[in-house]
Scaffold this motif. Structure first.
Motif, PDB file in Angstrom:
ATOM      1  N   ARG A 200       0.826  -1.100   0.089  1.00  0.00           N
ATOM      2  CA  ARG A 200       0.044  -0.054   0.032  1.00  0.00           C
ATOM      3  C   ARG A 200       0.974   1.276  -0.056  1.00  0.00           C
ATOM      4  N   ASP A 202       1.148   3.469   1.980  1.00  0.00           N
ATOM      5  CA  ASP A 202       1.362   3.854   3.321  1.00  0.00           C
ATOM      6  C   ASP A 202       2.609   3.052   3.803  1.00  0.00           C
ATOM      7  N   GLY A 228       0.250  14.794  -0.163  1.00  0.00           N
ATOM      8  CA  GLY A 228      -0.690  14.176   0.493  1.00  0.00           C
ATOM      9  C   GLY A 228      -0.299  13.589   1.705  1.00  0.00           C
ATOM     10  N   THR A 229      -1.120  12.864   2.554  1.00  0.00           N
ATOM     11  CA  THR A 229      -0.721  12.366   3.983  1.00  0.00           C
ATOM     12  C   THR A 229      -0.989  10.609   4.018  1.00  0.00           C
ATOM     13  N   ASN A 230      -0.880  10.057   3.010  1.00  0.00           N
ATOM     14  CA  ASN A 230      -1.170   8.766   2.400  1.00  0.00           C
ATOM     15  C   ASN A 230       0.390   8.044   2.869  1.00  0.00           C
ATOM     16  N   ARG A 231       1.208   8.670   2.894  1.00  0.00           N
ATOM     17  CA  ARG A 231       2.606   8.034   3.203  1.00  0.00           C
ATOM     18  C   ARG A 231       3.427   9.124   4.052  1.00  0.00           C
TER      19      ARG A 231
END
Length: 260
Positions: A200, A202, A228-231
């Motif tokens: 994924r 993250d 973004g804040t997904n990783r």
């Protein structure tokens, strides 16, 4: 070795999954790490044991000529390579992931830039079970500006933010050629990921690493704010005021194997 600890003062900012790190040379820091950094540069082009064997067989001068043939001789080539070297050392020293393959040992030509991701960090999560990757882009510029930062972010975002398959496969295959069982295990995990693509977002961090003569340009922070804040995101700048002179001096030091 603690390269960065001995060399630079660091300022670190964190906002959730975003990290903004800036480094400035300490007074006397460069002299403190000069010999270690020269050896580190050598190690990215060849195994230190192999260099030592050349010295034993052929003497210092001939061994230095062999090593020099692997190193770039143009200012642009040296700048780009040193950016990757310093980024690799930062990942291993400050983040704890491995950059398991010193890819500069595999260049097609010493003055040519390699294709693919600049550096890939790899390891497992705290439980030692799930694969974790870091995709990195390194830039080394006398004057860092927005165009360079935008270009680097574009590269990080390609392939949906994943490590490019050719880069990941290159690392995987080198690890599978190793005699170390741990290398083989990690190589197998990376090779599986090339085909399965199960990680994924993250668990694929991004790092935009820069070293520059003008220090952290405002576009670096703006770039980080827009991610973004997904990783996990790392945006890093190493400020070396005499950027070009520093690179030239360090490569001269690295090529000089001494005489004793």
């Amino acid at each position: 070795m603690g390269l960065y600890k001995n060399w630079c003062d660091a300022t670190r900012e964190k906002d959730k999954r975003k990290r903004y790190w800036t480094y400035v040379e300490k007074d006397g820091g460069r002299d403190e790490i000069r010999d270690d950094l020269a050896e580190t540069i050598r190690s990215h082009y060849d195994r230190l044991q192999r260099i030592a064997e050349d010295v034993e067989r052929l003497g210092y001068n001939v061994a230095a000529k062999i090593l020099s043939e692997a190193m770039p001789q143009t200012p642009k080539g040296r700048s780009g390579d040193l950016g990757e070297i310093l980024a690799t050392e930062l990942v291993e020293e400050e983040i704890g992931l491995r950059v398991p393959v010193r890819r500069l040992r595999y260049k097609d030509g010493r003055n040519m830039a390699m294709r693919g991701d600049d550096f890939i960090g790899a390891g497992y999560d705290g439980a030692g079970e799930k694969l974790w990757l870091l995709k990195g882009e390194a830039k080394s510029n006398k004057v860092l500006g927005k165009t360079t930062v935008t270009s680097a972010r574009k590269v990080l975002n390609r392939d949906n933010g994943r490590c490019t398959p050719d880069s990941l496969l290159f690392v995987a295959n080198r690890l599978l050629e190793s005699n170390d069982p741990d290398d083989n295990e990690l190589g197998r995990s990376l090779r599986d990921e090339v085909g399965l693509k199960t990680l994924r977002a993250d668990r694929i961090d991004h790092m935009l690493f820069t070293v520059s003569g003008n220090g952290p340009h405002a576009s670096l922070k703006d770039d980080l704010d827009a991610t973004g804040t997904n990783r996990d995101h790392y945006v890093v700048n190493i400020h070396v005021e005499d950027h070009q002179d520093f690179i030239a001096a360090m490569y001269q030091e690295a090529e000089d194997l001494g005489d004793d």
